[in-house]
Design a protein around this motif. Sequence first.
Motif, PDB file in Angstrom:
ATOM      1  N   PRO A   1       4.844   9.624  -1.740  1.00 40.29           N
ATOM      2  CA  PRO A   1       5.835   8.916  -2.556  1.00 40.29           C
ATOM      3  C   PRO A   1       5.788   7.392  -2.354  1.00 40.29           C
ATOM      4  O   PRO A   1       6.773   6.759  -2.002  1.00 40.29           O
ATOM      5  CB  PRO A   1       7.159   9.513  -2.077  1.00 40.29           C
ATOM      6  N   ILE A   2       4.609   6.825  -2.565  1.00 38.39           N
ATOM      7  CA  ILE A   2       4.455   5.373  -2.428  1.00 38.39           C
ATOM      8  C   ILE A   2       4.968   4.724  -3.712  1.00 38.39           C
ATOM      9  O   ILE A   2       4.563   5.101  -4.808  1.00 38.39           O
ATOM     10  CB  ILE A   2       2.984   4.996  -2.182  1.00 38.39           C
ATOM     11  N   GLY A   3       5.847   3.749  -3.550  1.00 43.31           N
ATOM     12  CA  GLY A   3       6.445   3.077  -4.695  1.00 43.31           C
ATOM     13  C   GLY A   3       5.619   1.903  -5.190  1.00 43.31           C
ATOM     14  O   GLY A   3       4.499   1.641  -4.732  1.00 43.31           O
ATOM     15  N   GLU A   4       6.211   1.184  -6.119  1.00 46.46           N
ATOM     16  CA  GLU A   4       5.541   0.054  -6.759  1.00 46.46           C
ATOM     17  C   GLU A   4       5.115  -1.026  -5.763  1.00 46.46           C
ATOM     18  O   GLU A   4       4.010  -1.557  -5.851  1.00 46.46           O
ATOM     19  CB  GLU A   4       6.470  -0.549  -7.811  1.00 46.46           C
ATOM     20  N   ASP A   5       5.981  -1.353  -4.803  1.00 49.09           N
ATOM     21  CA  ASP A   5       5.651  -2.397  -3.831  1.00 49.09           C
ATOM     22  C   ASP A   5       4.459  -1.997  -2.968  1.00 49.09           C
ATOM     23  O   ASP A   5       3.579  -2.812  -2.699  1.00 49.09           O
ATOM     24  CB  ASP A   5       6.848  -2.707  -2.928  1.00 49.09           C
ATOM     25  N   GLY A   6       4.426  -0.757  -2.533  1.00 47.27           N
ATOM     26  CA  GLY A   6       3.315  -0.277  -1.716  1.00 47.27           C
ATOM     27  C   GLY A   6       2.012  -0.247  -2.484  1.00 47.27           C
ATOM     28  O   GLY A   6       0.959  -0.650  -1.977  1.00 47.27           O
ATOM     29  N   LEU A   7       2.060   0.234  -3.722  1.00 50.62           N
ATOM     30  CA  LEU A   7       0.847   0.282  -4.539  1.00 50.62           C
ATOM     31  C   LEU A   7       0.349  -1.125  -4.872  1.00 50.62           C
ATOM     32  O   LEU A   7      -0.855  -1.378  -4.881  1.00 50.62           O
ATOM     33  CB  LEU A   7       1.104   1.079  -5.817  1.00 50.62           C
ATOM     34  N   ARG A   8       1.279  -2.034  -5.114  1.00 53.02           N
ATOM     35  CA  ARG A   8       0.886  -3.422  -5.391  1.00 53.02           C
ATOM     36  C   ARG A   8       0.198  -4.036  -4.168  1.00 53.02           C
ATOM     37  O   ARG A   8      -0.818  -4.723  -4.292  1.00 53.02           O
ATOM     38  CB  ARG A   8       2.098  -4.258  -5.785  1.00 53.02           C
ATOM     39  N   ALA A   9       0.742  -3.770  -2.980  1.00 50.91           N
ATOM     40  CA  ALA A   9       0.140  -4.300  -1.751  1.00 50.91           C
ATOM     41  C   ALA A   9      -1.261  -3.747  -1.554  1.00 50.91           C
ATOM     42  O   ALA A   9      -2.180  -4.487  -1.193  1.00 50.91           O
ATOM     43  CB  ALA A   9       1.021  -3.962  -0.545  1.00 50.91           C
ATOM     44  N   LEU A  10      -1.440  -2.458  -1.794  1.00 52.83           N
ATOM     45  CA  LEU A  10      -2.777  -1.856  -1.653  1.00 52.83           C
ATOM     46  C   LEU A  10      -3.751  -2.448  -2.662  1.00 52.83           C
ATOM     47  O   LEU A  10      -4.880  -2.805  -2.308  1.00 52.83           O
ATOM     48  CB  LEU A  10      -2.689  -0.335  -1.843  1.00 52.83           C
ATOM     49  N   GLY A  11      -3.330  -2.545  -3.904  1.00 53.25           N
ATOM     50  CA  GLY A  11      -4.206  -3.095  -4.938  1.00 53.25           C
ATOM     51  C   GLY A  11      -4.609  -4.532  -4.655  1.00 53.25           C
ATOM     52  O   GLY A  11      -5.779  -4.898  -4.773  1.00 53.25           O
ATOM     53  N   THR A  12      -3.654  -5.338  -4.249  1.00 55.25           N
ATOM     54  CA  THR A  12      -3.925  -6.735  -3.935  1.00 55.25           C
ATOM     55  C   THR A  12      -4.882  -6.850  -2.757  1.00 55.25           C
ATOM     56  O   THR A  12      -5.830  -7.639  -2.783  1.00 55.25           O
ATOM     57  CB  THR A  12      -2.611  -7.481  -3.632  1.00 55.25           C
ATOM     58  N   ALA A  13      -4.657  -6.048  -1.731  1.00 56.04           N
ATOM     59  CA  ALA A  13      -5.525  -6.098  -0.547  1.00 56.04           C
ATOM     60  C   ALA A  13      -6.964  -5.764  -0.911  1.00 56.04           C
ATOM     61  O   ALA A  13      -7.899  -6.423  -0.456  1.00 56.04           O
ATOM     62  CB  ALA A  13      -5.018  -5.129   0.521  1.00 56.04           C
TER      63      ALA A  13
END
Length: 82
Positions: A56-68
């Motif tokens: 259940p990873i939310g928008e903030d977590g997915l954004r951090a992964l994508g950016t990294a």
Amino acid sequence: MQVNLDGQSLPVRNLKGTDTTLDLTRKKLRDASAIVLSALLRHNTSLTSLSIASNPIGEDGLRALGTALLESTVSKLGALKC
């Protein structure tokens, strides 16, 4: 070394080592774990496959992964299963 976030252990050693695959499917990871994971992925030079499916990873977590992953100059990650 393991970091316990979101009630689950995040295998930091596997992310800092020489493992090429890591399966974190159904580990109940949330944004906090994803943000820590993203920081480690920025510097990982060996991981080629990662699964974070069914978490259940939310928008903030997915954004951090994508950016990294987009900003990393050393990552060899070629397969990310969400």
